[in-house]
Every structure is written in C-alpha cells, then in structure tokens.
Write a protein that holds these residues in place. Structure first.
Motif, PDB file in Angstrom:
ATOM      1  N   ASN A1203       0.846  -1.243  -0.071  1.00  0.00           N
ATOM      2  CA  ASN A1203      -0.056   0.044  -0.151  1.00  0.00           C
ATOM      3  C   ASN A1203       0.992   1.119   0.134  1.00  0.00           C
ATOM      4  N   ASP A1205       0.480   4.189  -1.143  1.00  0.00           N
ATOM      5  CA  ASP A1205      -0.053   5.673  -0.653  1.00  0.00           C
ATOM      6  C   ASP A1205      -0.037   5.961   0.839  1.00  0.00           C
ATOM      7  N   SER A1209       2.208   8.992   2.387  1.00  0.00           N
ATOM      8  CA  SER A1209       1.309   9.948   3.293  1.00  0.00           C
ATOM      9  C   SER A1209       2.087  10.468   4.584  1.00  0.00           C
TER      10      SER A1209
END
Length: 1374
Positions: A1203, A1205, A1209
């Motif tokens: 994952n 993303d 972040s």
C-alpha cells in the motif's frame, strides 16, 4: 553708628509658612450653620481681615489672623518652628477674637460668631518644639450659645480675659459674659450673662420718642472697646460710641462715667459731661460703624494709676489725622488730663491701632495703603505738651510703575525676561500675590472665545514657570494684509501691554496685602506691625539708610561740613536721566570686570569722555556743582568719609552683642531671618544708591583725578564692586522651598484623610501656592548670626560676606572666595558665576570657577583652569600670603597642598566624583609623572588603568598594566581589562594585545568567567577563551573549554520552552570541541575532566585517572579526574543531536521525560518517525544494535509494496525523499527496497554476524511467509549464512525453499571438494543434523508438492552420493 530713627522691614507670610489643613469647628446649632464661604472679591481669601499679636516668655510671639471672610482663624508662631494652626468656624467670626495664656500651661482662643455661639479653643503649651501639632486627635473647642441676645444683635466683641467676654449691642448696651474655667478636660463652658445700659430708665423711654431725644439713630453704637491687658484684676471696660462718647463700665455697676468728645481739636483738654455737649458736637457726623481701635488703656510707671487714651479722627483736618485725649480713671471717673494732635505726617491717614508701652505712644497709620508708625513720649502724669513725633515707614523700594518698566527696557535683552525678573524679585510681590494674579490672568484668557493657547491648559511645577509660560500667550504675531510683512512693532506693543496688565494685577493684589491691621509687642520688646499678608518689625535704621532717606527728602544731613560732598554727588546723580544712568552703570561694570592695565584716573577720564556725562547738564548747574565742591575743601577726605558710610558697619554694637550672645545662643526663626534679609536688601540698596552717586561725581570731575591718590581710586572701585555684587544677590530669588513640608501638608492616617474630605470646601476656595525663600534668606540661614536684633544681625551678615572688606580690586579676600564657594555648594551656579566674574582671576577664584564648570558640565574648560592653578603649590609657588590663605579656605579641609602632586590627585578626584573619566585619567597621569620618590602610587595607577579601560583605550590600558611597577596591581587589573574588552565586544583587539608575562592571568580570568558566567548571556567567555587558546595553538585546552561549556549548558535544560536554544548552544560547543580535539595527535586526542555528580550517571563510562594514582598522593579536597577522548565527545554529540531531532519531531516528549530516554530507545523512536538516515548514523556512532531499526525499515518496505499511498502520506523526508534516493528509478517500493539493500550492504557485516539481514528476512517472512523474499537478500544469506537461511525457512514451513537451499548447500560443498583435495575432516563437514531435520520435515509433510517431492528425492540422492564420496576420501587418507 546707628541712628535714632527707625524703619519698618517686613516679610510675607506666604513666603515662609505653607498652608495646612484646617480643623473643623463643629456647632450644636445645626440649623444656624452657614453654608461654605465663597469669595466675593478678587482679593485672595488668605488676606487677613483682623489680626492681633500675643507674646509670652513660654510661647514666644504668636499672631492671630482671621481670614476667608471671617470664617477661618489661624495662629502663626513667629518664634517657633510650629506650622500654621487653622480653624474653620461654622459662622463668621465677629470682631474681635483674642488669644491669651492661662496659667502658663494653656493658650486660649476665644471667638464669638454671628450665629450666637462663643467658642473657646484650648491649646496645651508644649515644652518641646513645635509649639503645637495641628493634626493631633483631640477635642479642640468648647461652645456656648448666647441666650440673652439674638445672633443678629451682637456687635463688637472684646475678650477681657479667659473668663470674661464683653459684647456691644446695637443700642449702646453692653453684654457681659463671665465663667469659671476649670481645666481642659472639663465640658463646654457655662457663661453667666449680664446686660448693662449706659442710660437711666427714663432716658431709655424718651429715646423711643424722636422729638424728645436729640440723639441720631445709631449714635450709641459701640465702635471701640478696650481694657487693661492681661494679667490684671481690674475688670473695668472703656467704650467709644459713634457719637464720640467715652464710657467707663464696671463689672457690677455698669456704666459709671461718660464723656463726650469733640469732633475737632480745640487745643485744650476737652471733656464734657453727659448732656452738656456743645453744638459742634451735636452737628458733627457720626463715626463710621465699622469697629475701630480708638482706645487704649494703660497704667502709669508706678502701677497705681490707670489711664485711658482716646483718639478722635479728623480726617478732613489739614494739619493732622486726628487728636488724642488722655483721661485719668481714678475713682471710676474720667478726668481729662491733656489733649494733643497727631503728627503732621498723619494728614489724610487713618489710624489702625495704637498702644502705650513704657510711656511711649505707638500709633499705626494707614497711609494710602502703606503702614506708618508714629511714636512719641506721652508722660501721662505731666499735663504739659508731649514730645515730638517720630514717624517710621518702609525704606525706599522700586515700584513696577509703567515708567519703571520703560526704564527696564533701556538695557539689552528680552522684554519678557526683564519683566519676569522684576516680578520675581524678592520682596516685590508675595508668592500668594503672584499665584492670585496669574490665576486671575489665566481665567480672563480662558474667558475669551476658543481655541485657547495650549499654555493655558498645561500644569506647571512653580509659579515662575506658570507666569513665564502664560503671560502673553494670547498675543500673536500678525502680518500686514497688503504686504504680508510681519508686524513686529504691533506684536511687541501688545506683548508689553499684556505684561503691564499682569503687573497691574500684581500691584493691586499686593496693595491689599500690605494694608496695616494692628501693632503689637514682639520678642525682646520689639514692636511689630501686622498687615493683611505681611509682618513687619520696627527697627533702627543704619547710617546708609538714614543718609539715603535724608538725601531723597532733600533734608539736611547730620554734619553739613562733611556731607556737602555727598549732597553734591546725590544732586548730580538725580539730574542724570535713566538712559545715562544705565550707561554709567554698564561702564562701571565693564571696568570692574576687566583686568586693570592702566591707572584708574586714566580709565575714568577715558570712559567719561566716551560717555559725555557733562552734556547732560547745563552750564549753570555745572558751575553750581563746581562751587559746591570748592566749598568742600579736602575732597579726598570727603570721599573717604563717604566710603566709610557706604561700607561701614555698626561694629561696636556687634561686638557687645557677641559677648552676650555667646553665653546664651539666640534662636532665630524663619521670620527673624526673613526680616533680616529684608533689612539687608534695603541697606544694600541704599549703599548702592550712595555709591552710584559717588561714581557719578567721579566721572563728572574725571579731569581732576590725576592728582588723586591712586589707592583711593582703587578703594572706590573695590567698594563699588562689593556693593554691586550685594545688589545682584539681593535681587535673586531662591526658587521654591526645598525643605520638608510641615506636618499638616500631607495626611498620614485615615482620620486625616477623612478630615481633608470633610473640609474640602475650604481647600477648594483658596489658591494653591508654594512658599519660597529669597537668596539672601538662604545665605542668612547659612551664615547664621550671633544676634537676632536689627541692624546688628544684618551688619553681621554683610560683614561675614567680606564683599565690603576688600581694599584692592586686584585681590579677592578669603571671605569673598568663601561666599562664591558657598553659592556653588547651595546650587546657585548662575549667581556664583556672576560673582566670580566681578572678582579678579586669582588662583582661588580660578579654582572655584573650575569647580563651577565641573558642576555645569563644562569639563574641558574646568580641566584647563584647574591645570593652570597647579603651579600655585610647591616650593616654587609665587602666591602672596593673602592669596594662599584664601585659596586654602576653599580646598578640602581648608588646607593647602604641599606640591603639585597632591593637587593633581585632588583634581582627579573631582573629575572622578563627576564621572568624567577622561580628565580623571589625565590628572592622574600628571600626578604619576611628578610623583615624588617613595610615594605610594598604587591607587593612582589603579585609577589610570580603570579609567583607560572605561574609556575604551584598551591598548593604552594594557601599556599601563605592563608599565606599572606594582606586579600585584597588574595581576588584579588584568581581569578588569579583560572583562571590559569582552563586554565591549573587543575580542579581536584582545587577541592582538601582548600580555607579556601575564598570559596565565588572562587565561585564569577568562576561565573563571567561563566556569561561572551564564553561557547564554553575552559576552560568551567560553568562546572567547576558546579563541584565545586556538590563536595560541593550545588545541587541547580549547577543546576542554568548549566541552566544559557543553556540560554547563546541559544543566540549563530544565525549562522546556528554551530547550532548543540551549540544545543548539550545546551542539555548537560539542562541534567546536571536536574540531579542536581533532587537531591534536590522534594518539593524544583526549582531555582530562574532573569527575562530578553529573558524570556519574552517564551511560558511557570513562577511564578514571585516580585508578592509576596511589591513594597517598592525593591532595585534600581534590576531585577524581577522568579522561575524555575524541570518541567520547563524538558519542555525546551524536546522542544530543538524536535527542534534539527526536524532540523536534515529537515535542510532547519534553513534558513526559523523553529527553532522558536511553540511546536504544532514541534510535527506535527515530526509526518509528522514519528518520532512518539519522537513526542509522546515530546508532553507528553510539554503537547501538540496529536490529529493531532494520526490522522497522523492512516493514516500511513491505508496506510500500502492498500500500504505497499509506506510506507516502507519512513523513519520508529522511529516506525516500532525500536527493539521492529520489533520483533512483522505479516505484517508491523499488526505491525503498534499494535503500534497504544499500543500508544492509553498508552496515551489516561479519562484525555484526549479519544479524540485520537475518532480521530483515525474518521480518519479511513474518509479515507474509508466502511472499518470496528479495532474491538479493536470499542470495546474501545463502552465501554468508546458509544454515540460518535453511533454519529460517524451515521455521516458517517453507519446505520447497528449504529443500532448494539444502541442495544448494550440498552442491556448494561438493564443488569445493571437487576443486580442492580435503586435508582435514572439517573440509567435508556438513550440517547433517539440520539436513536430517529437513528430510524428516519433508517426510512428515503430507501435502508436499510434486516439485517438493522431486527435490526431496534429489536431496536424498545427494546425501547418499555425499556419504559415499566422503567414505572414499576417508579410505584414501588412511
């Protein structure tokens, strides 16, 4: 030399006594209490309406005054330092209240008000000073309400004694009040009232029928009451009615005798029985209804006979102001003795008061608003004529008339300054007058349409500032409407009119303030005159005052043969116009101010020709003057006689009084000093007028002066100099009074505050003013005196100044020098400067001038003149004895110096006291340059070094340090110089200085500050010491200095708010210490530090030197030492840097103790914050295991793969977003795995047993065992730790991978055996146990894939082949 004539000299009360808060007198008649008094005139309410004088041995002289429209009664002590005692009555006080002494222990003030109450105020007589205390909490008054007469029927009041009061009634009757006073603690007085009539019962009835009685209405009204002064047992009272009827009243019989007096003087004893008055008496006008002092009662010298003296005013008489009638009151009768007129000087004057003292009649006259005292010998037992009248007035004084103001404008200068100087001149106007006038002027200006000038809206500290700012503020400069040119002439004319209007207000108020009220007896049987706002004394006039008066009145002098010259001089001066007289004064001042290089005769002749004084007179007048001078004869003798008058004193009287006063020193009050000051001013003014007349005559006969004695001319000028200096002093105000305010000025308790608020209606109605002194008053106080009487005390002061004792204008006497020095010490620098300008520049005068310039801040000029007088000391001095004595008088201790060395030290101390370091150093250097051998100059050298340091002359200070012969002083002052240079940010200059032989002291000074000073505050001594060591190549001590700074800064991290600032300072110190220690040879890159309590808790232990030193070699009180090498510093720096970075990313750690986390926890938290670069670098430096770090990094890579993303972040600035990583190709997951691979390649090695790679593999398998690990990771472990790899896969039940890596392990071993013949059994070793476990696991695995079965079969084959091959090797080696 004192004359027989007397004069009046006065002092203003407002200049001496500050106002106090009044004491409220309560009444039981609340319904009759009158509202607060409001002024109905433009005169100040503090001007007295009535006054009386009381004198006793125990109390001194006390004045009772009634002010504020009759509502306020105040007591003023002229001989005691007591403040004003004021009482605010509920009604108007009827004339006349009185004060008296009761049993030598209490003062009683009895007053009757218009609301019908009799008040007794009891004041205990205090033994100590002050006489009373206004704010003491006590019951001051007692009240009695009169019952037998209405309040509006009460008339004139006469207090006969503490227990008797007599009140006149409208019909001529008398109300007598008597009581028995017990003590102060008693309750309100109970008075017995008795009413007496002056007529029989039948006359009382006929008086109601006008046709039957010829007396006019109001004729019987009493206007004057008198009795014998206390103490006495005679209770008789004498009254005078408006019809001029003199009546005698007894305590029991009432009116027992009556005499009607004539309205005009008939030249013989006048007295008629009641009812037999002549027609002249019947038709005469009645006396004014206002209370008057027309009677006085006294006893003869034998004390047996009682006389009453009545005065009848005849104001329309062309020969006198009235006449006196003397009566003998023996046997309760009125027997006329003699009558006589008042003096001729009393024409058109009004009698204010009279009294008889020692058979001398004293009268007080109102002469056009001015006081005049007349006196004559009465001789009551003799019926013959009285002696001649002697009248006394005030000495001549300038009045600010328009003509006088025009004369002031003849001299150069500002008009406003001249008028202000004249207004503020001592004695011209009282402070109360000035305050009242400026308030009225301001109110008038504010009544104009707005906008108002800002000067009217401001507040001012003093009355002088108020006048200077406000007067003329409404006058504006206008411009011509046609040309636009400024109209200066109109502006100056308007400004002059404005000032003249203000001065006219002052004159009007002051005229009312000088209105005479009463005459009385003061101290030492002196006569004093009370005016509305002044108190005057009747004193003997001295010779200059008498001559001035006689010459002004054109009366003959005492000895015409000796005074003809003086009369001619006065006549000549009076003929000069104001402009010429001013020019003459200016020429004389210029002559005295200049150094005399030519004979005075030539100078006077030259100035007379320039002045053209003869052009002012006609030929006839010149001839008359010449004839008068020829009649004189010996002119030089006449001049000497005149000089004796101008500069002489009454020394015979003074010497006698000194002998007496030395036994009993007098006590001089402020009023006594003020009167002395007024007398001095008048005497000096008279001397100046006489001297100016003499100088005028000298200029007139200037051509004949060549034949005169030069010493006589010099004496004339020196006398003029002294008189002119005194004249200047007498015109100077002393500013606002600096003494502490009296006890009544401020409230110090809650009760006093309440009292102030309760009496606010009184305070709000009076103008505020500040009591002031004159300069002469201040000087009289300073000089003191041995006699309180005049003119002796005034002459003593003039004699003490020394201004009239000089004989040569080329010398300044000791007393003159002391006067200038005293003025300087008192703070009157401008006056002192003016006095010094009149005197010759002797060394003493030059010294005082230098001191004055120091006070004024003119330090350059002061240094120049002080250096110039240094030659007046030592063996080669050229001073006369007089100059030497005068100079020594103003030096410290009144002693001269033996040499220039001592004077230079004194001059340096003067500049040191004034904080003028430049000249303090300069004179100290001069003192050192001529210091005698053997003199201790330690303090001087210390002052020089300190001064040069303070001036920023650091190089000179260093030179002085090295030059001084006192090594101890040098070592003490080095720290002073070093610290000052550091404070002035002169570090670069400090590094360039050559402290030859004293470098250790410099290092000690800097080390002390580096250890003890706050490392956060400039100057940063540790940095300066670091620079010092670096500049000298001492890198080890430089590193030690900065390391100590880092430790000291570490103790300041208690405050979370300043953590980062302190941490930055500590990091900087560590970096500098690392840099310096890196310059040392690596074998010796260490420093020695003392072991402290803080170092005992550090996680990193260091070597202690004490382990290598025997115990018996330790000194008492010494600490253990430890060795800190380069790696230790690096360790601490890295740890602190990591902590700072961690706290910067997670500030909450500060409050939760995160700063104290151990290193491994810090590394882990950094990893959790994705600070992998920082965490890895710190862990390497701190030698901390990075297993958890790489485990977390691997987890982040796995998350990126699954994952991306979610990971992006987060904050990835320390690993994915660096310049290097972000330049790699591929996805973020690719870059993350590459970052992990490079980190393992760099930091995982055989030293770590490749445990970080193992952790990475376990983390990957633990995250998802079915996902294949990166090939590069598997390959690396396969090469370095194949057994670990097999066990790990086996643990995670990855049998296919286990079989593959087991086969790979066997193949690798077989390949080695094929290449190299084994020489030992270990060469053919394999982890057979592990292989057995693999085979067992494969056998037990039921769901093994076909490939797995194939690999299992292959493995068994490989194992069999391996065993066979190993057996062959074993057989071959046997």
């Amino acid at each position: 030399m004192a004359g027989d004539e007397s004069i009046l000299v006065a002092s203003q009360l407002s200049a001496l006594y500050p106002p106090t808060q009044p004491i409220l007198v309560q009444t039981s008649q609340k319904e009759l209490q009158q509202p607060p008094w409001s002024p109905d005139s433009h005169f100040p309410p503090d001007h007295a309406l009535y006054s009386t004088v009381f004198h006793a041995q125990t109390t001194g002289t006390i004045i009772l005054r009634v002010t504020h429209g009759g509502r306020m009664l105040e007591l003023v002590s002229l001989t005691d330092e007591a403040p004003l005692l004021r009482f605010d009555f509920p009604g108007t006080i009827l004339p006349n209240p009185s004060i008296m002494l009761h049993h030598s222990s209490e003062l009683h003030v009895i007053a009757v008000t218009n609301i019908g109450s009799v008040f007794r105020i009891v004041i205990p007589v205090r033994d100590n000073s002050p006489l009373w205390q206004p704010q003491s909490q006590r019951r001051w008054h007692r009240e009695y309400v009169i019952q037998s007469a209405r309040p509006d029927a009460l008339g004139l009041v006469h207090v006969q004694g503490p227990e008797c009061v007599v009140i006149g009634l409208p019909n001529g009757s008398l109300l007598r009040l008597e009581t028995s006073y017990v003590s102060e603690s008693s309750i309100d007085d109970q008075w017995k009232e008795s009413k007496y009539h002056h007529q029989s019962f039948l006359n009382s009835l006929t008086s109601l029928i006008p046709n039957l009685h010829g007396e006019r209405p109001g004729a019987s009204e009493i206007v004057s009451i008198s009795s014998l002064s206390q103490p006495t047992d005679i209770g008789h009272v004498w009254t005078m009615s408006r019809s001029r009827s003199l009546r005698l009243w007894t305590a029991r019989g009432g009116c027992v005798a009556e005499r009607s007096l004539s309205a005009i003087f008939v030249g013989r004893p006048v007295g008629f029985a009641s009812g037999s008055s002549p027609s002249a008496t019947k038709t005469a006008t009645l006396l004014p209804a206002d209370p008057q002092k027309l009677l006085t009662v006294f006893t003869a010298s034998d004390g047996n006979s009682v006389y009453v003296l009545a005065f009848i005013p005849t104001e329309v008489s062309p020969t006198a102001g009235g006449y006196f009638q003397l009566f003998d009151t023996t046997n309760d009768t009125l027997q006329p003795i003699k009558s006589f007129e008042s003096s001729a000087a009393s024409v058109h004057c009004h009698l204010q008061d009279l009294m008889v003292l020692n058979n001398i009649l004293y009268t007080l006259w109102d002469k056009q608003g001015q006081s005049m005292v007349g006196r004559t010998h009465l001789r009551p037992e003799d019926t013959s004529e009285i002696g001649s009248w002697e009248n006394s007035c005030y000495p001549q004084e300038a009045e600010l008339t328009p003509a006088y103001l025009d004369e002031l404008l003849l001299s150069p200068g500002s008009m406003a300054d001249k008028f202000l100087e004249a207004v503020m001149r001592p004695g011209m106007f009282s402070p109360l007058t000035l305050q009242t006038a400026i308030n009225q002027y301001s109110d008038t200006c504010r009544s104009l349409p707005p906008p108002h000038p800002p000067q009217l809206l401001n507040t001012y500290a003093t009355v002088g500032e108020h006048i200077a700012a406000v007067v003329g503020c409404t006058v504006m400069l206008t411009r011509d409407p046609y040309t636009g040119a400024p109209q200066y002439s109109k502006y100056w004319s308007a400004l002059k009119r404005d000032w003249e209007g203000f001065i006219a207000r002052c004159r009007e108020v002051e005229r009312n303030a000088r209105w005479p009220l009463t005459i009385g007896i003061g101290a030492v049987k002196g006569i004093i005159v009370i005016e509305r706002e002044r108190v005057a004394a009747l004193v003997d006039e001295d010779v200059p005052l008498r001559y001035q008066r006689l010459l002004s009145e054109s009366r003959p002098l005492d000895s015409p043969s000796q005074t003809a010259f003086l009369e001619s001089s006065w006549t000549l001066r009076s003929k000069l116009g104001p402009r010429s007289l001013l020019a003459l004064e200016n020429r004389l001042a210029d002559i005295v101010h200049q150094e005399i290089a030519f004979p005075y005769a030539d100078i006077i002749d030259d100035q007379a020709q320039r002045l053209n004084i003869r052009d002012e007179f006609d030929e006839g007048f010149e001839s008359w003057i010449s004839g008068r001078l020829q009649a004189v004869g010996d002119i030089q003798a006449a001049v000497r006689f005149t000089l004796d008058i101008i500069g002489g004193f009454d020394k015979e009287v003074k010497r006698e009084e000194i002998e007496v006063e030395l036994l009993v020193p007098p006590v001089c009050s402020d009023w006594t000093k003020a009167v002395t000051s007024a007398y001095v001013t008048a005497s000096v003014h008279a001397r100046y007028d006489l001297c100016l007349a003499l100088m005028t005559l000298l200029f007139f006969i200037s051509r004949d002066l060549q034949l005169w004695d030069p010493s006589l001319l010099a004496e004339i000028f020196v006398v003029f100099r002294g008189v002119a200096m005194l004249q200047y002093i007498t015109r100077q105000p002393a500013g606002d009074r600096a003494a502490a305010s009296s006890a009544g000025d401020t409230a110090s308790s809650d009760e006093e505050v309440v009292m102030k608020m309760r009496n606010m209606h009184v305070s709000s109605s009076r103008p505020g003013f500040t009591p002031t002194y004159s300069l002469v008053h201040r000087l009289v106080t300073q000089y003191g005196g041995s006699s309180p009487e005049l003119p002796a005390s005034a002459h003593q002061f003039l004699d003490a100044t020394g201004l009239l004792q000089s004989f040569s204008p080329a010398h300044a006497t000791k007393l003159e020098l002391l006067l200038c020095e005293r003025l300087r010490l008192l703070g009157y620098r401008e006056v002192a400067r003016e006095m010094l300008a009149w005197l010759p520049r002797t060394p003493g005068i030059t010294y005082v001038l230098g001191r004055l310039w120091i006070d004024d801040g003119r330090y350059d000029d002061a240094a120049h003149v002080l250096e110039s007088v240094a030659g007046s000391f030592g063996p080669d001095k050229a001073l006369s004895f007089e100059d030497h004595e005068a100079f020594a008088a103003v030096l410290p201790g009144a002693q001269s110096f033996d040499s220039e060395f001592g004077f230079y030290i004194h001059a340096a101390s003067l500049f040191k006291a004034a904080s003028v370091t430049t000249y303090e150093v300069s004179f100290s250097q001069l003192a050192v340059s001529i210091a005698p051998s053997g003199a201790d100059t330690t303090d001087i050298w210390h002052g020089i070094i300190r001064g040069l340091t303070d001036l920023g002359l650091f190089e000179d200070a260093c030179t002085a340090l090295v030059s001084t012969a006192y090594e101890r002083l040098t070592r003490e002052c080095i720290s002073l110089l070093v610290y000052r240079m550091c404070e002035e940010n002169a570090v670069e200059r400090l590094m360039t200085l050559n402290f030859a032989g004293f470098a250790d002291e410099v290092e000690d000074a800097l080390s002390f500050k580096a250890r003890n000073a706050d490392p956060r505050v400039r100057p940063f001594y540790s940095r300066i010491l670091y620079t010092w060591y670096i500049s000298r190549g001492d890198y080890r001590n430089a590193a030690q200095t900065m390391y100590l700074r880092a430790r000291k800064v570490a103790t300041l991290m208690d405050d979370p708010s300043g953590f980062f600032n302190v941490a930055e300072l500590q990091l900087e110190a560590y970096v500098l210490a690392l840099n310096a220690l890196s310059l040392v040879d690596k074998r010796n890159a260490w420093i020695v530090m003392p072991v402290t309590a803080e170092t005992g808790h550090e996680p990193r232990k260091r070597r202690k030197l004490s382990r290598h030193i025997p115990e018996n070699l330790f000194s008492a009180g010494k600490r253990d030492a430890e060795i800190v090498d380069l790696s230790d510093v690096q360790y601490e720096y890295a740890l602190l840097l990591a902590r700072v970075e961690l706290i910067r990313r997670e500030p909450t750690l500060l409050s939760s103790g995160g700063f104290l986390l151990p290193p491994d926890s810090i590394i882990l938290r950094l990893a959790q914050k994705n600070c992998f670069d920082m965490a890895i670098a710190t862990a390497r430096t701190l030698n901390v295991d990075m297993s958890d770090l790489f485990g977390h990094l691997t987890t982040q890579c796995l998350r990126l793969a699954r994952n991306p993303d979610a990971v992006i972040s987060e904050d990835t600035s320390d690993w994915l977003l660096t310049d290097k990583v972000s330049s790699w190709p591929g996805t973020p997951a690719d870059r993350g795995w590459r970052y992990l691979r490079q980190s393992l390649d760099r930091h995982d090695s055989p030293e770590t047993d490749f445990r970080y790679s193992k952790v990475t593999l376990e983390t990957i398998l633990g995250y998802d065992r079915l996902s294949p690990p990166p090939p590069w990771l598997v390959h690396a472990l396969e090469e370095r730790h194949p057994e670990y790899l097999i066990r790990t896969f086996l643990r995670f039940e990855l049998l296919e991978s286990v079989l593959e890596h087991t086969l790979a392990l066997i193949r690798t071993s077989d390949a080695r055996l094929a290449e190299v013949q084994p020489k030992a059994a270990a060469a053919t070793w394999l982890p057979y146990t592990l292989i057995d476990q693999v085979l067992v696991a494969a056998d037990t695995q039921g769901d093994l894939s076909p490939r797995g079965r194939a690999l299992q079969k292959e493995l068994r084959i490989k194992i069999s082949n391996r065993i066979s091959r190993v057996q062959k090797f074993s057989q071959a080696t046997r």
